[in-house]
Write an enzyme that holds these catalytic residues in place. Structure first.
Site, short mmCIF file in Angstrom:
data_model
loop_
_atom_site.label_atom_id
_atom_site.label_comp_id
_atom_site.label_asym_id
_atom_site.label_seq_id
_atom_site.Cartn_x
_atom_site.Cartn_y
_atom_site.Cartn_z
N GLU A 36 53.22 55.19 21.46
CA GLU A 36 54.25 55.58 22.67
C GLU A 36 55.22 54.20 24.18
O GLU A 36 55.88 54.48 23.23
CB GLU A 36 54.08 56.85 23.18
CG GLU A 36 55.97 57.83 23.46
CD GLU A 36 56.44 58.16 22.11
OE1 GLU A 36 57.14 58.02 21.63
OE2 GLU A 36 55.07 58.28 21.17
N ILE A 84 43.93 37.00 60.36
CA ILE A 84 43.30 37.46 61.64
C ILE A 84 42.20 37.20 62.15
O ILE A 84 41.35 36.52 61.74
CB ILE A 84 43.23 38.67 61.05
CG1 ILE A 84 42.80 39.55 59.80
CG2 ILE A 84 44.36 39.88 61.46
CD1 ILE A 84 42.81 41.19 59.51
N LYS A 122 39.57 44.95 53.59
CA LYS A 122 40.10 44.21 53.74
C LYS A 122 39.45 44.11 52.13
O LYS A 122 38.10 43.36 51.52
CB LYS A 122 38.81 42.99 54.66
CG LYS A 122 39.53 41.82 54.55
CD LYS A 122 38.94 41.14 55.95
CE LYS A 122 39.24 39.32 56.35
NZ LYS A 122 39.32 38.96 55.04
N LYS A 296 43.54 47.93 62.82
CA LYS A 296 45.24 47.37 63.18
C LYS A 296 45.80 48.96 64.04
O LYS A 296 45.06 49.71 64.04
CB LYS A 296 46.39 46.76 62.12
CG LYS A 296 45.33 45.90 61.15
CD LYS A 296 46.93 46.85 60.05
CE LYS A 296 46.65 45.05 58.99
NZ LYS A 296 46.66 45.28 57.38
N CYS A 414 3.74 33.77 23.30
CA CYS A 414 3.84 34.95 24.30
C CYS A 414 2.60 34.32 25.74
O CYS A 414 1.50 33.82 24.96
CB CYS A 414 3.73 35.69 24.34
SG CYS A 414 3.12 37.46 25.19
N CYS A 417 -0.14 36.89 25.82
CA CYS A 417 -1.11 37.34 24.68
C CYS A 417 -1.66 36.07 24.01
O CYS A 417 -2.12 36.27 23.16
CB CYS A 417 -0.94 38.24 24.42
SG CYS A 417 -0.13 38.33 22.48
#
Ligand code: IVH
Length: 679
Positions: A36, A84, A122, A296, A414, A417
């Protein structure tokens, strides 16, 4: 001459589109479907194309601009963009020290009332100055060195959350300062798109946001979905600045600017400490990264009295949390073998303190991930650990892709095994072909079978399974049910009492449900939900075992891959044998005739619920089971589509989100009432 009705229509479209963009981007509460919105957008675009004089600077069609810039124009900030002071003590003491400093500088005595603070997050992004003239966005500039930044207006216009026109404000000049950042979900979606396109992935949301803002091609910038939070003021002409910082943020929100909901006003050091603790706990569940919080002094008048030292305000401080990313060395890579035989490379790291714990392992999902990140054994890598998330290697410092030569390769056998390791056609994972011959796979299969959501055999954990498999005591799942107290008690560090407990747990597990049993078998692609769907559909195990792929495809949500996997599983004689032996060992459940079986009332059919916090009597699993039995779905995150949020003690951000979206919130009693309600 343009027909005044056309002018009016364009204005109406602009207003509607801006309203819906605000609902969508800022409030996360869309009122109309996307399609829409697109229709209205295209109508406006067409009007503007036919009558260019209708085009205004705040037209939503101006958000994406095609032209590539030659470079950025420097912008001199009318009011410098300061930074700051950072409080490096990440404990609560950091907050206490700041309050003490403020009180000292204001010459307040012990008996004077506490100072009022505005506390906020922050955000970990990059600072931006948005200049609005007569309510219209005319310029966006980066911080630069604080005196001079860069004009990035074109790119900032692509950020849907940033209003091109402020609501209800016509001041000649209003500069709003805030942080452009990237949400974690948007960052992950971007990386998924990169992966799919075989492109380089990005390291973290902050760098990605900073990079996007400084893209010379706004169309490229627009590909990265950025967000914004307002937190401060620059140049102001003709606007009466509210008396408090909190009042200013409320005014920003009323103008249509995104302002974070986690902001609050607190009194004195105690208030700061409480905020530091509360945010510390919810940090990992926030939808974006923060590197700390900011305190602040709330009153503007007090801010002015406090003033500045060396270009930093005395009235503000950033209080950090422990970093979630650290550098360390990748010492080596080991291979782990999973339940389905998947070989997973695990990074062995030089231990490093990150995200609150010491990390020495990180998963690498597959070997290509290493390649993509250009990481080699011996490199210094960036490790990230956020909350409960498994630590990961996000990249390396200054990766040079071109010259990358890997020094790690997946093994062809593997490591457990010795069977051949193979990569599936077109797949990325290597698998051990040893099946249940492979002790690693056998162990994982047993642990899965014994898991809480499967057969729930209490006491059958890692250590015991290692002993059973390595000692050759149990060779297959049915073997578990042959264990007696004597055999178990003979194991290292196993008291007779514990042995008896395990035998009892095994006995108890024999009475189960078909869904749990199916899930416990560990058939590939069959998770808990599919297991439940299968059990509900077929009712009886034999029917499922004999089902053809076509019949399996009739089950809700079962597609060709899942159907194939189930069919293949039951076509293997040794799997059928395991099933028969388990039944012979006494495992049983109630069977029905499947889809037509009698199901109880399902009052939650079609409803989505989200659980958060600790409920007084129900565990999360119990609540989930009850909801699902009633036909409902349990989701992990709250959206407009959530019907109910069930909140217990210490509910976190999901509860906030529910309130924000106006989703119904219930407690455990409310949930029970829903379940009893025979709709
Ligand atoms: S206030 C004069 N508030 O941290 C005060 N800064 O060194 C100006 N930041 O460059 C900053 N979240 O990019 C403020 N809620 C917040 C903030 C925030 C993130 C960033 C900002 C600034 C740096 C402070």
């Amino acid at each position: 001459m343009i027909d005044p009705r056309t002018t009016e229509r364009a204005a109406a479209l602009r207003e509607q589109l801006n309203h819906h963009a605000h609902q969508y981007y800022v409030l996360d509460a869309p009122e109309i479907p996307d399609a829409e919105y697109d229709k209205l957008f295209q109508e406006l675009q067409a009007l503007e194309a036919a009558h260019p004089e209708l085009l205004t600077a705040d037209s939503p069609t101006q958000r994406v601009i095609g032209q590539v810039l030659p470079g950025f124009t420097p912008v001199r900030h009318t009011v410098p963009m300061l930074s700051i002071r950072t409080e490096t003590d990440t404990t609560a003491n950091g907050a206490v020290a700041f309050d003490a400093r403020v009180r000292r500088e204001l010459a307040l005595g012990e008996n004077d009332p506490p100072v009022e603070y505005a506390a906020e997050l922050k955000f970990d992004g990059l600072a931006m100055n948005l200049r609005y003239e007569l309510g219209l966005l005319v310029q966006a500039a980066t911080r630069g060195d604080g005196e001079t930044g860069e004009d990035v207006t074109q790119n900032i216009r692509t950020i849907g959350q940033i209003p091109l026109r402020l609501k209800g404000i016509g001041a000649p000049v209003l500069e709003v300062r805030g942080e452009v950042y990237m949400r974690r979900d948007d960052f992950e979606a971007l990386n998924e798109r990169q992966l799919a396109a075989n492109e380089k992935t990005f390291v973290n949301p902050r760098n990605t946001a900073a990079g996007a803002v400084r893209q010379l091609d706004p169309a490229q910038a627009a590909r990265k979905k950025l967000s914004f939070f307002a937190y401060g003021l620059g140049d102001v002409q003709g606007w009466e600045i509210p008396a408090t910082h909190a009042g200013m943020l409320d005014a920003f929100a009323a103008m249509g600017l995104p302002v974070d909901h986690d902001r609050t006003v607190v009194q004195g050091a105690d208030g700061l400490v409480a905020f530091h603790k509360a945010i510390g706990e919810k940090r990992d569940s926030l939808p974006f990264d923060i590197d700390g919080i900011v305190y602040k002094v709330n009153s503007r008048e007090l801010q002015q009295r406090l003033g500045f030292v060396s270009r930093e305000p005395r009235w503000a401080v950033a209080h950090k949390y422990p970093a979630q990313e650290q550098l360390t060395r990748l010492n080596g890579i080991e291979i782990q073998v999973g339940r389905t035989g998947k070989l997973t490379p695990v990074a062995k790291l030089e231990p490093v303190f990150v995200g609150g714990t010491t990390v020495s392992n990180a998963t690498l999902h597959n070997v290509f991930e290493l390649r993509r990140k250009g990481v080699r054994i011996g490199d210094t890598v960036i490790v990230r650990r956020a909350g409960d998330v498994i630590p990961e290697i996000v990249g390396k410092v200054a990766a040079e892709k071109a010259s990358y030569v890997p020094n790690f390769h997946m093994p062809r056998t593997c490591p457990i095994c010795g069977s051949k390791a193979e990569r599936e056609k077109g797949g990325i994972d290597y698998r051990c072909t040893g099946g249940l011959f492979c002790p690693a796979q056998r162990k994982q299969a047993m642990l899965h079978f014994a898991g809480r959501r499967a057969l729930d055999i209490e006491g059958l954990g890692d250590k015991l399974v290692d002993q059973l498999v390595d000692g050759g005591i149990v060779l297959s799942l049915p073997g578990l049910y042959k264990l007696g107290v004597t055999k178990l008690a003979a194991l290292d560090r196993m008291a007779e009492k514990s042995a008896q407990n395990i035998v009892d747990a095994l006995e108890k597990s024999k009475k189960t449900t078909l869904a749990r049993f199916l899930y416990g078998l560990g058939i590939r692609q069959v998770g808990e939900t599919t297991a439940k769907d299968l059990a509900r559909h077929f009712g009886a195990l034999d029917k499922l075992m004999q089902a053809s792929v076509e019949e399996l495809l009739e089950v809700k949500d079962v597609g060709p891959i899942v159907a194939e996997s189930i069919h293949t599983f039951f076509a293997q004689p040794h799997n059928v044998e395991v099933v028969e032996q388990l039944r012979a060992a006494g495992l049983h459940w109630e069977e029905g005739d499947g889809a037509n079986a009698n199901v109880g009332p399902r009052p939650l059919l079609g409803k989505t619920l989200v659980l958060t916090g600790t409920l007084p009597t129900l565990s999360r699993d119990e609540a989930k089971d009850m909801i699902e039995a009633a036909g409902g779905k349990v989701s992990g995150s709250v959206s407009k589509k959530t019907h109910y949020v069930i909140a217990g003690e210490e509910a976190g951000s999901k509860l906030d989100k529910a309130r924000e979206l106006g989703v119904a919130v219930l407690d455990e009693a409310g949930l029970r009432a829903l379940l009893e309600h025979d709709a």
